[in-house]
Enzyme design. Structure first.
Site, PDB file in Angstrom:
ATOM      1  N   HIS A   1      -2.598   4.233  15.202  1.00 38.73           N
ATOM      2  CA  HIS A   1      -3.910   4.061  14.598  1.00 38.73           C
ATOM      3  C   HIS A   1      -3.795   3.090  13.427  1.00 38.73           C
ATOM      4  O   HIS A   1      -2.716   2.646  13.058  1.00 38.73           O
ATOM      5  CB  HIS A   1      -4.486   5.401  14.143  1.00 38.73           C
ATOM      6  CG  HIS A   1      -3.618   6.115  13.144  1.00 38.73           C
ATOM      7  ND1 HIS A   1      -2.505   6.841  13.502  1.00 38.73           N
ATOM      8  CD2 HIS A   1      -3.681   6.218  11.784  1.00 38.73           C
ATOM      9  CE1 HIS A   1      -1.928   7.353  12.427  1.00 38.73           C
ATOM     10  NE2 HIS A   1      -2.627   6.988  11.367  1.00 38.73           N
TER      11      HIS A   1
ATOM     12  N   TYR B   1     -15.348   4.563   5.111  1.00 43.93           N
ATOM     13  CA  TYR B   1     -13.889   4.581   4.965  1.00 43.93           C
ATOM     14  C   TYR B   1     -13.378   3.155   5.074  1.00 43.93           C
ATOM     15  O   TYR B   1     -13.809   2.393   5.944  1.00 43.93           O
ATOM     16  CB  TYR B   1     -13.286   5.474   6.047  1.00 43.93           C
ATOM     17  CG  TYR B   1     -11.782   5.529   6.052  1.00 43.93           C
ATOM     18  CD1 TYR B   1     -11.067   5.784   4.883  1.00 43.93           C
ATOM     19  CD2 TYR B   1     -11.066   5.334   7.231  1.00 43.93           C
ATOM     20  CE1 TYR B   1      -9.683   5.842   4.895  1.00 43.93           C
ATOM     21  CE2 TYR B   1      -9.682   5.401   7.253  1.00 43.93           C
ATOM     22  CZ  TYR B   1      -8.998   5.645   6.080  1.00 43.93           C
ATOM     23  OH  TYR B   1      -7.628   5.699   6.093  1.00 43.93           O
TER      24      TYR B   1
ATOM     25  N   HIS C   1       0.864  -1.178   0.000  1.00 45.00           N
ATOM     26  CA  HIS C   1       0.000   0.000   0.000  1.00 45.00           C
ATOM     27  C   HIS C   1       0.900   1.227   0.000  1.00 45.00           C
ATOM     28  O   HIS C   1       1.638   1.460   0.958  1.00 45.00           O
ATOM     29  CB  HIS C   1      -0.888  -0.015   1.253  1.00 45.00           C
ATOM     30  CG  HIS C   1      -1.994   0.995   1.240  1.00 45.00           C
ATOM     31  ND1 HIS C   1      -1.774   2.353   1.185  1.00 45.00           N
ATOM     32  CD2 HIS C   1      -3.344   0.846   1.271  1.00 45.00           C
ATOM     33  CE1 HIS C   1      -2.931   2.992   1.200  1.00 45.00           C
ATOM     34  NE2 HIS C   1      -3.896   2.103   1.258  1.00 45.00           N
TER      35      HIS C   1
END
EC number: 1.13.11.5
Length: 433
Positions: A367, A346, A288
């Site tokens: 997070h 999301y 990613h």
């Protein structure tokens, strides 16, 4: 020249251009900025958005040719009704998330409905960002300008018709608008009520990011930014002019519309952009990429590559990475992340993050995807699939964002946000690779 959805509105295409527009033929002086007698008896006035001696590529200034000069106004007086503001909340390193803020029941125009969420600098500082959620249920009858910074508007509910000194633009959810520091404008509601997000940029004006190895095309293409053409009001009637100065509202009464610019030329302009035109870049192999590939606009600092603020979106896109955990990875960031959601969901949060809501992950605040998203991603069949019908965004800042007292005390603050990670299991097995 481009025509938007409204047949009476036209726009000029491009970003950072030297634009020129006139509502009457020949209203722009030829070959000079400040003639002894301007055409049609207009006054010449300069609106500076940067210092005179900035590099030419970074200059923002516009010459206005108007019916009356802006200097024609009485003394400003502090309004009795002030915006919600006050000292920032105490130090709080926790991850925070808010449910959508309700639209007030009492009549509230655009500038009355700002809820301060987070900020990292006082308004008089030459850098920093303040972030608000706006809510409104009536159109403005007065005119407003913000001396404290450039405004980036991100509508989530309701279309806005924004009448500025340079012209009129309409903005709907999935579009954004940027209004330069000090530019006068009025917001009219086209759908009865509206809600959205505001980033007040106290630093260098927003610009499109450099593309580096991506090349000469991609992300937000310059031709898709639209600036309104000249449009003027000649009304002679009382109108209140409000300015936001160091966080306070001050006002005076004029006997004419201050939106009386007949012609203009320059680069310090309002503009809009349709987020659906963003040319998304992503991996076609594995892993990613960093979310910086989703940057629409950036306000730079003097440190190359370090932003005062980046405006980043997470739009519909194809996910094709092989042998890869496809959601955004777990992260501890030097930067500070304030997120909002315009529509859909999301991809890193299965529940709890709703359109109109917000979250804050401060510097080094751990997070990432919640437990449900993580479990599904690890077990997923990695066939190509499209993340669709979504638009999340992020205001990312280099200075620490501190929540306001109003944001910390409002009932929309989710007390159980940490629980979305609480059931992440340990799957470690030293005997199985």
């Amino acid at each position: 020249m481009n025509r938007d959805t409204s047949p009476d509105l036209h726009y000029l295409s491009g970003f950072g251009n030297e634009f020129a527009s006139e509502a009457l033929p020949g209203a722009l002086p030829v070959g000079q900025n400040s003639p002894q007698k301007a055409p049609y008896g207009l006054y010449a006035e300069l609106l500076s958005g940067t210092a005179f001696t900035m590099a030419r590529s970074e200059l923002r200034r516009t010459w206005l040719y108007r019916i009356r000069p802006s200097a024609l106004h009485p003394r400003f007086e502090r309004l009795a009704r002030q915006p919600l503001s006050g000292p920032l909340g105490g130090i709080n390193p926790n991850r925070l998330r808010w449910s959508p803020q309700p639209i007030p029941a009492e009549p509230t125009d655009f500038i009355e409905g700002w809820l301060p969420m987070v900020a990292n600098a006082a308004a008089e500082k030459p850098a920093g960002v303040s972030i608000y959620i706006y809510r409104a249920n009536r159109s403005m009858e007065r005119v407003f300008f913000n001396a404290d910074g450039e405004l980036l508007l991100v509508p989530e509910q309701g279309r806005l018709r924004i009448a500025t000194e340079l012209g009129v633009m309409e903005v709907e959810p999935l579009e954004i608008a940027v209004i330069p520091r000090g530019m006068k404008f009025r917001v009219e509601l086209l759908d009865g009520q509206a809600r959205g997000y505001i980033a007040e940029n106290h630093g260098a004006p927003l610009r499109i990011p450099d593309l580096g190895p991506i090349g000469s095309n991609g992300l937000a293409n310059p031709r898709d930014f639209l600036t309104p053409v000249a449009h003027y009001e000649e009304a002679e009637a009382p109108v209140q002019l409000v300015q936001k100065f160091l966080g306070e509202h001050w006002a005076c009464e004029l006997q004419h519309s201050p939106l009386d610019v007949v012609a203009w030329h320059g680069s310090n302009v309002p503009y809009k952009y349709d987020l659906r035109r963003f040319n998304t870049i992503g991996t076609v192999s594995f892993d990613h990429p960093d979310p910086s590939i989703f940057t629409v606009l950036t306000s730079p600092t003097s440190v190359h590559g370090l932003a005062n603020m980046d405006f980043v979106i997470f739009p519909p896109r194809w996910m094709v990475a092989e042998n890869t955990f496809r959601p955004p990875w777990f992260h501890r960031n030097l930067m500070n992340e304030f997120m909002g959601l315009i529509n859909g969901a999301y991809d890193a949060k299965a529940e709890g993050f709703l359109p109109g809501g917000a979250s804050l992950h401060g510097v080094m605040s751990a997070h990432g995807p919640d437990a449900e998203t993580c479990e599904k991603a690890i077990a997923a069949d990695l066939a190509p699939h499209k993340i669709d019908n979504t638009m999340a965004f992020m205001f990312e800042t280099s200075q620490v964002l501190r929540p306001s007292l109003q944001a910390l005390e409002c009932p929309q603050l989710q007390a159980d946000y940490d629980s979305c990670w609480a059931t992440l299991p340990s799957t470690f097995n030293p005997n199985r690779r």
